[in-house]
Design a protein around this motif. Structure first.
Motif, PDB file in Angstrom:
ATOM      1  N   VAL A  15       0.850  -1.189   0.000  1.00 58.16           N
ATOM      2  CA  VAL A  15       0.000   0.000   0.000  1.00 58.16           C
ATOM      3  C   VAL A  15       0.888   1.243   0.000  1.00 58.16           C
ATOM      4  CG1 VAL A  15      -1.692   1.302   1.330  1.00 58.16           C
ATOM      5  CG2 VAL A  15      -1.939  -1.162   1.087  1.00 58.16           C
ATOM      6  N   GLY A  16       1.918   1.168   0.863  1.00 58.11           N
ATOM      7  CA  GLY A  16       2.845   2.305   0.958  1.00 58.11           C
ATOM      8  C   GLY A  16       3.479   2.617  -0.376  1.00 58.11           C
ATOM      9  N   LEU A  17       3.932   1.579  -1.076  1.00 58.82           N
ATOM     10  CA  LEU A  17       4.594   1.782  -2.366  1.00 58.82           C
ATOM     11  C   LEU A  17       3.643   2.412  -3.370  1.00 58.82           C
ATOM     12  CD1 LEU A  17       6.749  -1.427  -2.856  1.00 58.82           C
ATOM     13  CD2 LEU A  17       7.508   0.948  -2.631  1.00 58.82           C
ATOM     14  N   GLN A  18       2.389   1.927  -3.338  1.00 54.13           N
ATOM     15  CA  GLN A  18       1.406   2.456  -4.287  1.00 54.13           C
ATOM     16  C   GLN A  18       1.186   3.948  -4.061  1.00 54.13           C
ATOM     17  OE1 GLN A  18      -2.080   0.130  -4.243  1.00 54.13           O
ATOM     18  NE2 GLN A  18      -2.892   1.004  -6.106  1.00 54.13           N
ATOM     19  N   VAL A  19       1.122   4.312  -2.768  1.00 52.39           N
ATOM     20  CA  VAL A  19       0.918   5.721  -2.440  1.00 52.39           C
ATOM     21  C   VAL A  19       2.078   6.549  -2.976  1.00 52.39           C
ATOM     22  CG1 VAL A  19       0.778   7.361  -0.540  1.00 52.39           C
ATOM     23  CG2 VAL A  19      -0.563   5.260  -0.465  1.00 52.39           C
ATOM     24  N   VAL A  20       3.308   6.018  -2.728  1.00 54.37           N
ATOM     25  CA  VAL A  20       4.501   6.722  -3.200  1.00 54.37           C
ATOM     26  C   VAL A  20       4.440   6.882  -4.716  1.00 54.37           C
ATOM     27  CG1 VAL A  20       7.004   6.496  -3.488  1.00 54.37           C
ATOM     28  CG2 VAL A  20       5.965   6.062  -1.272  1.00 54.37           C
ATOM     29  N   ASN A  21       4.038   5.779  -5.381  1.00 54.66           N
ATOM     30  CA  ASN A  21       3.940   5.771  -6.828  1.00 54.66           C
ATOM     31  C   ASN A  21       3.017   6.870  -7.351  1.00 54.66           C
ATOM     32  OD1 ASN A  21       4.779   4.673  -9.099  1.00 54.66           O
ATOM     33  ND2 ASN A  21       3.380   2.926  -9.116  1.00 54.66           N
ATOM     34  N   VAL A  22       1.832   6.966  -6.751  1.00 58.34           N
ATOM     35  CA  VAL A  22       0.862   7.962  -7.204  1.00 58.34           C
ATOM     36  C   VAL A  22       1.407   9.357  -6.969  1.00 58.34           C
ATOM     37  CG1 VAL A  22      -1.412   8.932  -6.746  1.00 58.34           C
ATOM     38  CG2 VAL A  22      -1.144   6.464  -6.975  1.00 58.34           C
ATOM     39  N   ALA A  23       1.977   9.546  -5.749  1.00 54.20           N
ATOM     40  CA  ALA A  23       2.468  10.871  -5.397  1.00 54.20           C
ATOM     41  C   ALA A  23       3.631  11.281  -6.298  1.00 54.20           C
ATOM     42  CB  ALA A  23       2.880  10.894  -3.930  1.00 54.20           C
ATOM     43  N   ALA A  24       4.429  10.282  -6.750  1.00 52.54           N
ATOM     44  CA  ALA A  24       5.623  10.597  -7.532  1.00 52.54           C
ATOM     45  C   ALA A  24       5.293  10.981  -8.968  1.00 52.54           C
ATOM     46  CB  ALA A  24       6.561   9.403  -7.534  1.00 52.54           C
ATOM     47  N   GLN A  25       4.052  10.689  -9.372  1.00 51.86           N
ATOM     48  CA  GLN A  25       3.681  10.971 -10.745  1.00 51.86           C
ATOM     49  C   GLN A  25       3.316  12.442 -10.869  1.00 51.86           C
ATOM     50  OE1 GLN A  25       1.899   7.384 -12.549  1.00 51.86           O
ATOM     51  NE2 GLN A  25       0.142   8.763 -12.642  1.00 51.86           N
ATOM     52  N   SER A  26       4.273  13.227 -11.358  1.00 54.04           N
ATOM     53  CA  SER A  26       3.935  14.646 -11.462  1.00 54.04           C
ATOM     54  C   SER A  26       4.246  15.172 -12.844  1.00 54.04           C
ATOM     55  CB  SER A  26       4.660  15.479 -10.415  1.00 54.04           C
ATOM     56  OG  SER A  26       5.689  14.786  -9.843  1.00 54.04           O
ATOM     57  N   ALA A  27       3.644  16.296 -13.140  1.00 53.65           N
ATOM     58  CA  ALA A  27       3.807  16.915 -14.448  1.00 53.65           C
ATOM     59  C   ALA A  27       5.241  17.369 -14.647  1.00 53.65           C
ATOM     60  CB  ALA A  27       2.860  18.109 -14.562  1.00 53.65           C
ATOM     61  N   ALA A  28       5.693  17.335 -15.895  1.00 52.22           N
ATOM     62  CA  ALA A  28       7.002  17.872 -16.260  1.00 52.22           C
ATOM     63  C   ALA A  28       6.818  18.724 -17.509  1.00 52.22           C
ATOM     64  CB  ALA A  28       7.976  16.736 -16.531  1.00 52.22           C
ATOM     65  N   ALA A  29       7.780  19.595 -17.763  1.00 50.67           N
ATOM     66  CA  ALA A  29       7.703  20.451 -18.943  1.00 50.67           C
ATOM     67  C   ALA A  29       8.005  19.648 -20.198  1.00 50.67           C
ATOM     68  CB  ALA A  29       8.701  21.591 -18.806  1.00 50.67           C
ATOM     69  N   TYR A  30       7.258  19.858 -21.259  1.00 55.83           N
ATOM     70  CA  TYR A  30       7.590  19.286 -22.568  1.00 55.83           C
ATOM     71  C   TYR A  30       7.003  20.204 -23.633  1.00 55.83           C
ATOM     72  CZ  TYR A  30       2.748  17.717 -23.304  1.00 55.83           C
ATOM     73  OH  TYR A  30       1.389  17.691 -23.477  1.00 55.83           O
ATOM     74  N   CYS A  31       7.587  20.152 -24.835  1.00 51.78           N
ATOM     75  CA  CYS A  31       7.058  20.959 -25.935  1.00 51.78           C
ATOM     76  C   CYS A  31       6.490  20.015 -26.991  1.00 51.78           C
ATOM     77  CB  CYS A  31       8.142  21.835 -26.539  1.00 51.78           C
ATOM     78  SG  CYS A  31       8.807  23.012 -25.338  1.00 51.78           S
ATOM     79  N   ASP A  32       5.297  20.303 -27.442  1.00 51.75           N
ATOM     80  CA  ASP A  32       4.664  19.510 -28.497  1.00 51.75           C
ATOM     81  C   ASP A  32       5.348  19.863 -29.816  1.00 51.75           C
ATOM     82  OD1 ASP A  32       1.495  18.321 -29.146  1.00 51.75           O
ATOM     83  OD2 ASP A  32       2.754  19.111 -30.755  1.00 51.75           O
ATOM     84  N   SER A  33       5.887  18.849 -30.507  1.00 49.90           N
ATOM     85  CA  SER A  33       6.697  19.144 -31.694  1.00 49.90           C
ATOM     86  C   SER A  33       5.847  19.616 -32.869  1.00 49.90           C
ATOM     87  CB  SER A  33       7.521  17.921 -32.087  1.00 49.90           C
ATOM     88  OG  SER A  33       6.650  16.846 -32.335  1.00 49.90           O
ATOM     89  N   THR A  34       4.554  19.332 -32.873  1.00 50.39           N
ATOM     90  CA  THR A  34       3.703  19.793 -33.973  1.00 50.39           C
ATOM     91  C   THR A  34       3.270  21.242 -33.766  1.00 50.39           C
ATOM     92  OG1 THR A  34       2.826  17.559 -34.073  1.00 50.39           O
ATOM     93  CG2 THR A  34       1.648  19.230 -35.338  1.00 50.39           C
ATOM     94  N   SER A  35       2.776  21.545 -32.585  1.00 51.43           N
ATOM     95  CA  SER A  35       2.236  22.893 -32.344  1.00 51.43           C
ATOM     96  C   SER A  35       3.298  23.863 -31.859  1.00 51.43           C
ATOM     97  CB  SER A  35       1.128  22.827 -31.286  1.00 51.43           C
ATOM     98  OG  SER A  35       1.684  22.407 -30.055  1.00 51.43           O
ATOM     99  N   GLY A  36       4.391  23.336 -31.303  1.00 53.06           N
ATOM    100  CA  GLY A  36       5.397  24.191 -30.691  1.00 53.06           C
ATOM    101  C   GLY A  36       4.987  24.694 -29.311  1.00 53.06           C
ATOM    102  N   ILE A  37       3.822  24.265 -28.849  1.00 55.97           N
ATOM    103  CA  ILE A  37       3.355  24.719 -27.537  1.00 55.97           C
ATOM    104  C   ILE A  37       4.089  23.947 -26.443  1.00 55.97           C
ATOM    105  CG2 ILE A  37       1.368  24.864 -25.973  1.00 55.97           C
ATOM    106  CD1 ILE A  37      -0.436  25.155 -28.437  1.00 55.97           C
ATOM    107  N   CYS A  38       4.616  24.689 -25.480  1.00 53.68           N
ATOM    108  CA  CYS A  38       5.305  24.047 -24.361  1.00 53.68           C
ATOM    109  C   CYS A  38       4.358  23.962 -23.174  1.00 53.68           C
ATOM    110  CB  CYS A  38       6.578  24.811 -24.012  1.00 53.68           C
ATOM    111  SG  CYS A  38       7.761  24.740 -25.375  1.00 53.68           S
ATOM    112  N   TYR A  39       4.107  22.743 -22.744  1.00 52.18           N
ATOM    113  CA  TYR A  39       3.128  22.443 -21.693  1.00 52.18           C
ATOM    114  C   TYR A  39       3.817  21.954 -20.427  1.00 52.18           C
ATOM    115  CZ  TYR A  39      -0.552  22.081 -25.316  1.00 52.18           C
ATOM    116  OH  TYR A  39      -1.446  22.322 -26.325  1.00 52.18           O
TER     117      TYR A  39
END
Ligand code: HEM
Length: 249
Positions: free
Chosen positions: A13-37
């Protein structure tokens, strides 16, 4: 024996919680639109969600109430959904699915765990890179009047706070009437979440992402083929027959 099983269970259970919490957004740029999200790509179901907001207000003006987002999913999915409030109930939801060669996309809302219905309030402008090909469906959109909704708001009202983002999909069952954006459909069989630190999700380039010109950029004149729209707080000011420029009002 019992206690070691219990320890293992707690660890899991502990690992699963860590797993969910560790999933966070990161910066990336869409190569088609050029929009950086700021966003997340789910390696298991191959869904990408990105979101970006205009700069925070620096003066006394209230923050702008819009964002740009994209949902990319396998073209084989029946439907894919995004919850920018992170919950199903009382959140701003979006659904997207294919219909022939079209992308059918719209906002939804529900008070509980029942079929969400189309939601009015958001002003949606689809961006140019919205598309459907043999492998993927992509909805890329500007959402105005979208940082608050019935029952909630992005970052609980703090646009530099934390927001849990959820995405769901039905990976095999088409919606009942795919031509109709208001169609009913069966429940999701995929669901996941990621954390988004909204303080990282504001871009000075925001207005260019939906096709506007920034301060001092050209917005008109003989032979001008670029955008004639100026970004937030700017006006296209005539200078000569050959040149108009975006300036603060
Ligand atoms: C026929 C349509 C739908 C039905 C019957 C339905 C039903 C449910 C049920 C029963 C749950 C809770 C059980 C669980 O955790 O698996 C749930 C959770 C969830 N649903 Fe749906 N759902 C539907 C459509 C949607 C749509 C369109 C979205 C988003 C665009 C969505 C987003 C979520 C999210 C984010 C959760 C987990 C968070 C929470 O419990 O609030 N659902 N749904």
């Amino acid at each position: 024996m019992f206690s070691s099983l219990l320890t293992a269970a707690i660890l899991c259970v502990g690992l699963q919680v860590v797993n969910v919490a560790a999933q966070s957004a990161a910066a990336y740029c869409d190569s088609t639109s050029g929009i950086c999200y700021q966003g997340y790509t789910d390696p298991t179901i191959n869904v990408t969600i990105g979101i970006i907001l205009p700069p925070l207000s620096t003066g006394t003006a209230p923050n702008r109430t819009e964002f740009i987002a994209e949902i990319i999913a396998p073209a084989s999915f029946g439907w894919t959904g995004l919850s920018v409030g992170g919950t199903m109930a009382e959140s701003l939801l979006f659904t997207v699915w294919p219909y022939n060669s079209e992308v059918i996309f719209g906002p939804r809302w529900t008070a509980g765990y029942v079929q969400p219905t189309p939601y009015s309030g958001p002003i949606i402008t689809m961006l140019k890179d919205t598309k459907l090909n043999s492998t993927h469906i992509k909805a890329s959109f500007r959402c105005q009047n979208c940082t608050t909704w019935e029952g909630g708001s992005l970052g609980s009202g703090d646009l530099s706070g934390f927001q849990l983002i959820a995405y769901v999909a039905n990976d095999d069952t088409p919606v009942i009437d795919p031509s109709n954006v208001a169609s009913n459909f069966t429940e999701h069989d995929q669901m996941n979440f990621f954390g988004l630190d909204l303080s990282t999700a504001h871009s000075a380039d925001y207005d260019t992402y939906w096709g506007a010109q920034l301060e001092y950029q050209q917005c008109g004149g003989t032979g001008w083929t670029g955008s004639t729209i100026c970004g937030y707080g700017l006006t296209c000011v005539y200078n000569s027959a050959y040149y108009s420029q975006c300036l603060v009002e």
